[in-house]
Design a protein around this motif. Sequence first.
Motif, PDB file in Angstrom:
ATOM      1  N   HIS A   1      -7.844  -3.335 -17.245  1.00 26.48           N
ATOM      2  CA  HIS A   1      -6.539  -3.187 -16.359  1.00 26.48           C
ATOM      3  C   HIS A   1      -6.035  -4.436 -15.561  1.00 26.48           C
ATOM      4  CE1 HIS A   1      -8.003  -0.931 -12.986  1.00 26.48           C
ATOM      5  NE2 HIS A   1      -8.165   0.514 -13.813  1.00 26.48           N
ATOM      6  N   SER A   2      -5.219  -4.954 -15.023  1.00 21.91           N
ATOM      7  CA  SER A   2      -5.160  -6.023 -13.654  1.00 21.91           C
ATOM      8  C   SER A   2      -4.782  -4.789 -12.742  1.00 21.91           C
ATOM      9  CB  SER A   2      -4.618  -6.971 -13.851  1.00 21.91           C
ATOM     10  OG  SER A   2      -2.876  -6.402 -13.895  1.00 21.91           O
ATOM     11  N   CYS A   3      -5.165  -5.528 -10.918  1.00 18.66           N
ATOM     12  CA  CYS A   3      -5.406  -5.732 -10.275  1.00 18.66           C
ATOM     13  C   CYS A   3      -4.169  -5.399  -9.565  1.00 18.66           C
ATOM     14  CB  CYS A   3      -6.416  -4.965  -9.090  1.00 18.66           C
ATOM     15  SG  CYS A   3      -7.822  -3.697 -10.420  1.00 18.66           S
ATOM     16  N   GLU A   4      -2.977  -4.622  -8.658  1.00 21.79           N
ATOM     17  CA  GLU A   4      -2.127  -5.336  -7.588  1.00 21.79           C
ATOM     18  C   GLU A   4      -2.334  -4.644  -6.386  1.00 21.79           C
ATOM     19  OE1 GLU A   4       1.832  -5.144  -9.135  1.00 21.79           O
ATOM     20  OE2 GLU A   4       1.259  -6.727 -10.483  1.00 21.79           O
ATOM     21  N   GLN A   5      -2.552  -5.613  -4.803  1.00 24.16           N
ATOM     22  CA  GLN A   5      -2.388  -4.287  -4.129  1.00 24.16           C
ATOM     23  C   GLN A   5      -0.676  -4.276  -3.577  1.00 24.16           C
ATOM     24  OE1 GLN A   5      -3.137  -7.049  -0.670  1.00 24.16           O
ATOM     25  NE2 GLN A   5      -4.345  -5.163   1.048  1.00 24.16           N
ATOM     26  N   SER A   6      -0.974  -2.854  -2.875  1.00 26.27           N
ATOM     27  CA  SER A   6       0.307  -2.400  -2.443  1.00 26.27           C
ATOM     28  C   SER A   6       0.230  -1.817  -2.029  1.00 26.27           C
ATOM     29  CB  SER A   6       0.826  -1.008  -4.133  1.00 26.27           C
ATOM     30  OG  SER A   6       1.949  -0.649  -3.487  1.00 26.27           O
ATOM     31  N   THR A   7       1.189  -2.632  -0.497  1.00 32.14           N
ATOM     32  CA  THR A   7       1.347  -2.298   0.866  1.00 32.14           C
ATOM     33  C   THR A   7       1.938  -0.412   1.408  1.00 32.14           C
ATOM     34  OG1 THR A   7       3.426  -3.025   1.174  1.00 32.14           O
ATOM     35  CG2 THR A   7       1.017  -4.188   1.973  1.00 32.14           C
ATOM     36  N   LEU A   8       2.883  -0.230  -0.330  1.00 34.83           N
ATOM     37  CA  LEU A   8       3.755   0.936  -0.343  1.00 34.83           C
ATOM     38  C   LEU A   8       2.148   2.571  -0.692  1.00 34.83           C
ATOM     39  CD1 LEU A   8       6.017   2.776  -0.972  1.00 34.83           C
ATOM     40  CD2 LEU A   8       6.113   2.241  -3.236  1.00 34.83           C
ATOM     41  N   HIS A   9       1.681   1.531  -1.359  1.00 31.13           N
ATOM     42  CA  HIS A   9       0.192   2.668  -1.239  1.00 31.13           C
ATOM     43  C   HIS A   9      -0.192   3.552   0.078  1.00 31.13           C
ATOM     44  CE1 HIS A   9       1.554   2.342  -5.272  1.00 31.13           C
ATOM     45  NE2 HIS A   9       0.402   2.896  -5.441  1.00 31.13           N
ATOM     46  N   LYS A  10       0.157   2.423   1.153  1.00 25.71           N
ATOM     47  CA  LYS A  10      -0.628   3.275   2.296  1.00 25.71           C
ATOM     48  C   LYS A  10       0.191   4.384   3.190  1.00 25.71           C
ATOM     49  CE  LYS A  10      -3.197  -1.015   3.205  1.00 25.71           C
ATOM     50  NZ  LYS A  10      -3.738  -1.425   4.128  1.00 25.71           N
ATOM     51  N   GLN A  11       1.797   4.176   2.362  1.00 26.98           N
ATOM     52  CA  GLN A  11       2.133   4.643   3.222  1.00 26.98           C
ATOM     53  C   GLN A  11       2.868   6.235   2.776  1.00 26.98           C
ATOM     54  OE1 GLN A  11       6.160   1.341   2.929  1.00 26.98           O
ATOM     55  NE2 GLN A  11       4.300   0.483   4.870  1.00 26.98           N
ATOM     56  N   ALA A  12       3.540   6.779   4.230  1.00 32.42           N
ATOM     57  CA  ALA A  12       4.341   8.251   3.557  1.00 32.42           C
ATOM     58  C   ALA A  12       5.929   8.140   2.173  1.00 32.42           C
ATOM     59  CB  ALA A  12       4.602   8.386   5.136  1.00 32.42           C
ATOM     60  N   ASP A  13       6.172   6.475   2.250  1.00 33.63           N
ATOM     61  CA  ASP A  13       7.587   6.346   1.190  1.00 33.63           C
ATOM     62  C   ASP A  13       6.866   6.671  -0.023  1.00 33.63           C
ATOM     63  OD1 ASP A  13       9.413   4.161   2.905  1.00 33.63           O
ATOM     64  OD2 ASP A  13       8.175   5.103   3.473  1.00 33.63           O
ATOM     65  N   LEU A  14       5.569   6.855   0.337  1.00 30.70           N
ATOM     66  CA  LEU A  14       5.077   6.770  -1.846  1.00 30.70           C
ATOM     67  C   LEU A  14       4.959   8.388  -1.933  1.00 30.70           C
ATOM     68  CD1 LEU A  14       4.040   5.513  -3.954  1.00 30.70           C
ATOM     69  CD2 LEU A  14       1.606   6.420  -2.747  1.00 30.70           C
ATOM     70  N   CYS A  15       4.669   9.515  -0.612  1.00 32.43           N
ATOM     71  CA  CYS A  15       4.837  10.545  -1.254  1.00 32.43           C
ATOM     72  C   CYS A  15       6.252  10.930  -0.961  1.00 32.43           C
ATOM     73  CB  CYS A  15       3.613  10.995   0.194  1.00 32.43           C
ATOM     74  SG  CYS A  15       2.025  10.492   0.028  1.00 32.43           S
ATOM     75  N   ALA A  16       6.637  10.146  -0.024  1.00 28.17           N
ATOM     76  CA  ALA A  16       8.621  11.074   0.341  1.00 28.17           C
ATOM     77  C   ALA A  16       9.231  10.911  -0.919  1.00 28.17           C
ATOM     78  CB  ALA A  16       9.205  10.270   0.802  1.00 28.17           C
ATOM     79  N   SER A  17       9.047  10.358  -2.116  1.00 27.64           N
ATOM     80  CA  SER A  17       9.699  10.689  -4.077  1.00 27.64           C
ATOM     81  C   SER A  17       9.386  11.628  -3.878  1.00 27.64           C
ATOM     82  CB  SER A  17       9.350   9.091  -4.720  1.00 27.64           C
ATOM     83  OG  SER A  17       9.057   7.875  -4.007  1.00 27.64           O
ATOM     84  N   CYS A  18       8.725  12.604  -3.968  1.00 23.39           N
ATOM     85  CA  CYS A  18       8.355  13.565  -4.396  1.00 23.39           C
ATOM     86  C   CYS A  18       8.002  14.950  -3.400  1.00 23.39           C
ATOM     87  CB  CYS A  18       6.763  14.143  -5.328  1.00 23.39           C
ATOM     88  SG  CYS A  18       8.250  13.274  -7.294  1.00 23.39           S
ATOM     89  N   HIS A  19       8.147  14.760  -2.383  1.00 21.57           N
ATOM     90  CA  HIS A  19       7.873  16.119  -1.010  1.00 21.57           C
ATOM     91  C   HIS A  19       9.465  15.905  -0.486  1.00 21.57           C
ATOM     92  CE1 HIS A  19       4.239  16.863  -2.157  1.00 21.57           C
ATOM     93  NE2 HIS A  19       3.923  15.720  -2.349  1.00 21.57           N
ATOM     94  N   GLN A  20      10.412  15.657  -1.184  1.00 19.79           N
ATOM     95  CA  GLN A  20      11.635  15.554  -0.510  1.00 19.79           C
ATOM     96  C   GLN A  20      12.753  16.730  -1.706  1.00 19.79           C
ATOM     97  OE1 GLN A  20      12.118  14.809   3.316  1.00 19.79           O
ATOM     98  NE2 GLN A  20      13.238  13.259   2.391  1.00 19.79           N
ATOM     99  N   VAL A  21      13.015  17.769  -1.522  1.00 27.01           N
ATOM    100  CA  VAL A  21      13.340  18.353  -2.979  1.00 27.01           C
ATOM    101  C   VAL A  21      14.708  18.284  -2.787  1.00 27.01           C
ATOM    102  CG1 VAL A  21      13.316  20.132  -4.683  1.00 27.01           C
ATOM    103  CG2 VAL A  21      11.482  18.690  -3.738  1.00 27.01           C
TER     104      VAL A  21
END
Length: 487
Positions: A190-210
């Motif tokens: 696979h290829s790789c991309e850097q993602s600043t989102l993966h350092k942030q709580a916003d990534l987790c927020a998607s599912c940890h807000q019900v």
Amino acid sequence: MIRNIFSAAVVAFSLVSCIAYAFAAEDKVFKVDKEFYPYYPSLMKWDKTSAPFTPPETCGECHEQQYKEWKGSVHQLAFQDPVYQGELNKAVKAVGHEIARQCEGCHSPVGVVTGEVKKPGISGLSSIALNGVSCDVCHSISGVTHTQTPAKVPENGSFILKPGVDGKDGPVLIKRGPLQPSQECGGGFHSCEQSTLHKQADLCASCHQVYHYDTHFPLEATYNEWKQGPYAQKDIHCQDCHMVDSATFRRSADDFKKPARGEYRHYFNGANYLLYYLASAAAQKAGDKQLADTLTEKYKMAVDRLQAAADMEIAPVYRNGSLAELKIRVKNVRAGHNLPTSLTNVRQMWLEVTARDDKGEVLFTSGTVKSDGALPEDARVFNSDGMGNDFHFAIDPWVVTAFSRHETIPPRGYKDVFYGLAPKKGQKVSIEAKLRYRQADQAVAEALLSAVPKDIDLKAIYGLERVPTLPIVDMVVRKAELTVAGK
């Protein structure tokens, strides 16, 4: 003349009222674009190409350490969790599978978008659907739609999955992570991309807000709790506490110091020790000692985090020179969100307090679990009470549209609880106070585990003849000796 003017005014007023009503009917508080969100009430999006999703076992061939850390985590077990499956089964029977898809969108995202997950249960599913939040779920997320949701905040899986793109010679897999990739990253697979989102709580927020599927009331608001507190202000995100070992978690929480690159792990450890408890029993039943040992370690880690999260102070209150009340201050000292968080109308964190005179006789006791596993009505509980549209008590997440009581403790905050005392003069009073925690009320757990789908045999998988007594964790235990006569 006056009559005609009056009649015209009435007509004009009626027209304005009709127009206003029409606009009001269209202008809903929570608008839903079901073309934009095709899996509604899950708010996932799939940027679909010919690129397939990758099973976790395949990822483990190159990322052995990360795979071992993830194996047995709450992310891996999110869909297999028997408590979740019991709740899901009840929801489908009550409101239909269309609505219950909201839950499945976070517990098995790939299973939903590929159409594998069609009902409660675990039989007949591929590894990537069965293994819940697997490697390729998080590392395929290319963005979020938090500001476009009906509530205009993160909710119900508001992320975008994009496992790859269509290349000239076929699909190209793309995996995203927080680090700048090297030229060798992906090893040609696979290829790789850097993602600043993966350092942030916003990534987790998607599912940890019900949020409720229709009224969009926040049943779980862990991200909001974090964002409105000091840890967000100090740049400490979910990953800095939940993707590290216990010692690093304490340092992150105490000193607001971000972990070093080599300190991050794929544990995703939190307070759900019950899932580890059940999964460990299943691993033992299956004869997988290595997995059972791993789950036991994760169980201990979860208990340690709970015990590190809170503290407690005991203080006397004197009136007219005599001990009148006992004050207990319960403090959230290390959780970056409220205590408790998640489904706060189900979780139970409470005080068990016993006061004795200098002869050892009990003056009063509060919060002792009854023989049937229930808490007494006068127990001081730090959680929430849900209610439905009729403003009556409710506990099922498809019914709860508001909280009638919300008693959780914010990050670095506290709650004071008072108990009246009437000791005799000249005595000393000994106090023992425990802050206790369990995943749910015993009766609630029994109802959910009794509702699991038919393909989840609790005896065959977990060795359970009956629903066990839920384990209780003593988060904090404090003792004090108070004098009756005061200043």
